[in-house]
Design an enzyme around this catalytic site. Structure first.
Site, PDB file in Angstrom:
ATOM      1  N   TRP A  17      -9.340  67.397  49.403  1.00 42.27           N
ATOM      2  CA  TRP A  17      -8.130  67.985  48.869  1.00 42.27           C
ATOM      3  C   TRP A  17      -7.039  67.246  48.893  1.00 42.27           C
ATOM      4  CZ3 TRP A  17     -10.261  70.641  45.427  1.00 42.27           C
ATOM      5  CH2 TRP A  17     -11.631  71.438  45.573  1.00 42.27           C
ATOM      6  N   ASP A  18      -7.010  66.529  50.074  1.00 47.30           N
ATOM      7  CA  ASP A  18      -5.664  65.618  50.347  1.00 47.30           C
ATOM      8  C   ASP A  18      -5.641  64.582  49.056  1.00 47.30           C
ATOM      9  OD1 ASP A  18      -4.286  66.612  52.597  1.00 47.30           O
ATOM     10  OD2 ASP A  18      -5.736  65.562  53.959  1.00 47.30           O
ATOM     11  N   LEU A  19      -6.822  63.789  49.162  1.00 41.91           N
ATOM     12  CA  LEU A  19      -6.904  62.625  48.191  1.00 41.91           C
ATOM     13  C   LEU A  19      -6.406  63.232  46.765  1.00 41.91           C
ATOM     14  CD1 LEU A  19      -9.777  60.702  49.114  1.00 41.91           C
ATOM     15  CD2 LEU A  19      -7.485  60.104  49.501  1.00 41.91           C
TER      16      LEU A  19
END
Lengths: 402, 402
Positions: free
Chosen positions: A163-165
């Site tokens: 989700w960060d990426l």
């Protein structure tokens, strides 16, 4: 490094993965990305993995090619400097990337009062401002519940911060999109990219929200590909390969390569179905199919299978560890033109990646390492704020910059 | 739906997740996205999850808000129509998104011969053109090897197609970036976005490539957060919560909420270290810390812990299934303004998501469903190619469009 975004300037006041990876994407496409941190480094400055000296390989990975200014953000005069940088004039600027809360001194309202056309992209945890990180959001949307061996009920967190990426790349898209509008209409924008909304929207886009409303939670199924044919199998020489067959051509190529065409045709005749025509039936009847494949893999060495799969157009991959890949996989790492071996601020020299995209026919420019913290403080103060050497010296004397 | 990309037109000849999600992001930011498929649908037209009638919830999730034209791509005249659409004139066009191989009739060279300023974004498997999907690339970079319980050596594939999702968002960033350059210099671009390179570069950016070169593969560690404090714990009422503490403030808030400040201080005194000052030590000594937390969670109900965590500024999440989230989580789904309940081409009515980003102060426009296959064929032929109704009728008579 490419030149698509030459002439743009992004000011980044962000930490951890999503925000800094967005800035990294801009820097690697040619933008001037100025990261400010508090003196001594922000909350991600010592994030693991670290060297024996405590230098963060993570920080120097995510901040390649940026410029750095270190400011005492604990004092009002330091905060004023950060606001001045974010709102510095010029058509090339006015792009601010942050994960500071809206209620902080870096609110969009405060910035827009100084520069009405500013584009603020704020990466957030929960959309309501509550704290969240990739792993807490992931638990809440049920991915760990679906992940892992079918014979083990424990939830499995992902290791890759997906989700960060996604957040970093989507934030980069949102910022360039807002800039395209600003170039037409002159408008700024306040854009919020919460990890919680990225997760919720992605599960909608993939059909999973509709699926659970229609049929309830999908049972955990280990490494089996949902809705078509795919799984890992072990070869005679104990290598583990994954094969995936979604299209009719992938399926027929896989069967032919493994000499399973006749055996599978016998199952089709018995059941009165066509696996070639309906990929979903390969999933429904996978308990019938898997033993054939297990035996076919177990009877063949990977050295035979891999070239045969390539010749047959099969979609396959080999399980390997990251160390095996980094030290031995030519396509991914050892001969991948994305990578250049450079010296990093930790003092270590190792290969690192430029942009994931390749612009065919355009040369990749030299890869720039991450800056040392505060490496460009004076230069940035002079260029963006027009300060002369005396004024900059006074900021140093006051301990406001380093 | 927002208007950041109003006036742009993207032609999409792509299937599965990465390409179509890129087109979806454009459509949800206001661009006119025209997807062409072969008559009867492409290889993703029946991809699971499906309704009992075989309509794909996946397809209608990934193609919301696009226009559709169906063409017989098996015949030269149909291929010529696709090329003509991709290269149709106008400053707003010349943006082509595809996952067709470069060796196909949709090569950049063939398109650029017709429209020199075209921007082609090609989502690929391996960078060398070999077939790959998310799951085969993931196996090759070692993520399944790192994922899953520490007491089970089996590799764990991710269920979330993380590389596909990243690919779609990064491709969208690359396309808007190339458009910013074209608006300045007039140049087109041929951009390749291979899943293999997305994975390799991401593991470089995160510091993982440097890490394995320095210290070898990271051992599998289940749900433990690497390099700081984080894990799942079970409460007295058998709920499973994840907590993460990276910053000093997250750590002190967590300890205070669980009444563990004194017990942890005793460990610090014994070891002569400070967990507050060095997040990595919380990871190194996690075997000492975890039993305290296990006991603290086991002694408290989730109904007590959750508000206490919120009050204490703790970063936490609750494990729930996707069905639980979709039907019961207000912030993620049931009261999330991203979602609008609309009727989809399957005939089902259910909530679906607009863009993950929120533009503060700008209204979200109505969400548009996916098209029926070929729903806009005639309209697109008239608008982009200037065909009159007689010419369009002849294409239908010849079976070239539907």
């Amino acid at each position: 490094m490419y030149d698509l975004l030459n002439g743009l300037r992004v000011v980044e006041g962000a930490a951890f993965i999503a925000g800094p990876s967005c800035g990294l994407y801009f820097a690697q496409m040619g933008a001037d990305v100025i990261r400010f941190d508090t003196i001594g480094g922000g909350p991600d400055y010592r994030r693991w993995p670290v060297t024996p000296n405590g230098d963060s390989l993570y920080w120097e990975g995510l901040n390649k090619g940026k410029r750095s200014i270190a400011i005492d953000l604990g004092r009002p005069e330091g905060r004023e400097l950060a606001v001045a940088l974010a709102t510095a004039p010029g058509d090339e600027g006015g792009l601010f990337l942050t994960n500071y809360p809206e209620r902080s001194f870096l609110s969009h309202a405060a910035l827009a009062a100084r520069r009405p056309d500013i584009i603020t992209v704020r990466v957030m945890g929960w959309a309501d401002g509550s704290p969240a990180v990739d792993y807490t959001v992931n638990a809440a949307v049920g991915v760990p519940d679906m992940t892992g061996p079918a014979d083990d009920p424990r939830p499995v967190n992902h290791v890759l911060p997906a989700w960060d990426l996604l957040g970093g790349a989507y934030a980069a898209f949102a910022m360039t999109s807002a800039l395209l509008r600003r170039r037409t209409t002159g408008e700024g924008a306040e854009i919020r990219v919460p990890l919680s909304d990225l997760a919720a929207s992605s599960l909608s886009h993939l059909g999973s929200v509709a699926e659970v409303l229609a049929t309830g939670d999908r049972p955990r199924m280990g490494n089996d590909l949902f809705g078509a044919f795919g799984r890992d199998f072990v070869t005679a020489d104990a290598r583990r390969l994954i094969v995936v067959a979604i299209t009719p051509r992938q399926w027929s190529g896989l069967l032919a390569t493994l000499d399973l065409t006749a055996a599978v045709a016998a199952i089709e005749a018995e059941l009165g179905i066509s696996f070639a025509q309906d990929e979903g039936l390969r999933f429904v009847h996978r308990a019938r199919l898997f033993p054939l494949f297990e035996a076919a893999f177990a009877a063949r060495d990977s050295s035979v299978l891999k070239p045969a799969f390539d010749a047959g157009g099969v979609t396959w991959g080999e399980y390997q560890t990251l160390h095996q890949a980094v030290t031995g996989d030519a396509r991914l790492f050892t001969a991948n033109p994305l990578f250049q071996t450079i010296r990093h601020p930790s003092g270590l020299t190792y290969p690192a990646s430029g942009p994931a995209a390749t612009l065919a026919g355009e040369p990749r420019r030299p890869l720039a390492p991450a800056p040392r913290l505060g490496e460009h403080s004076d230069q940035i103060l002079a260029e963006l704020l027009g300060l002369d050497s005396g004024a900059i010296g006074r900021l140093h004397d006051q301990g406001l910059v380093a």
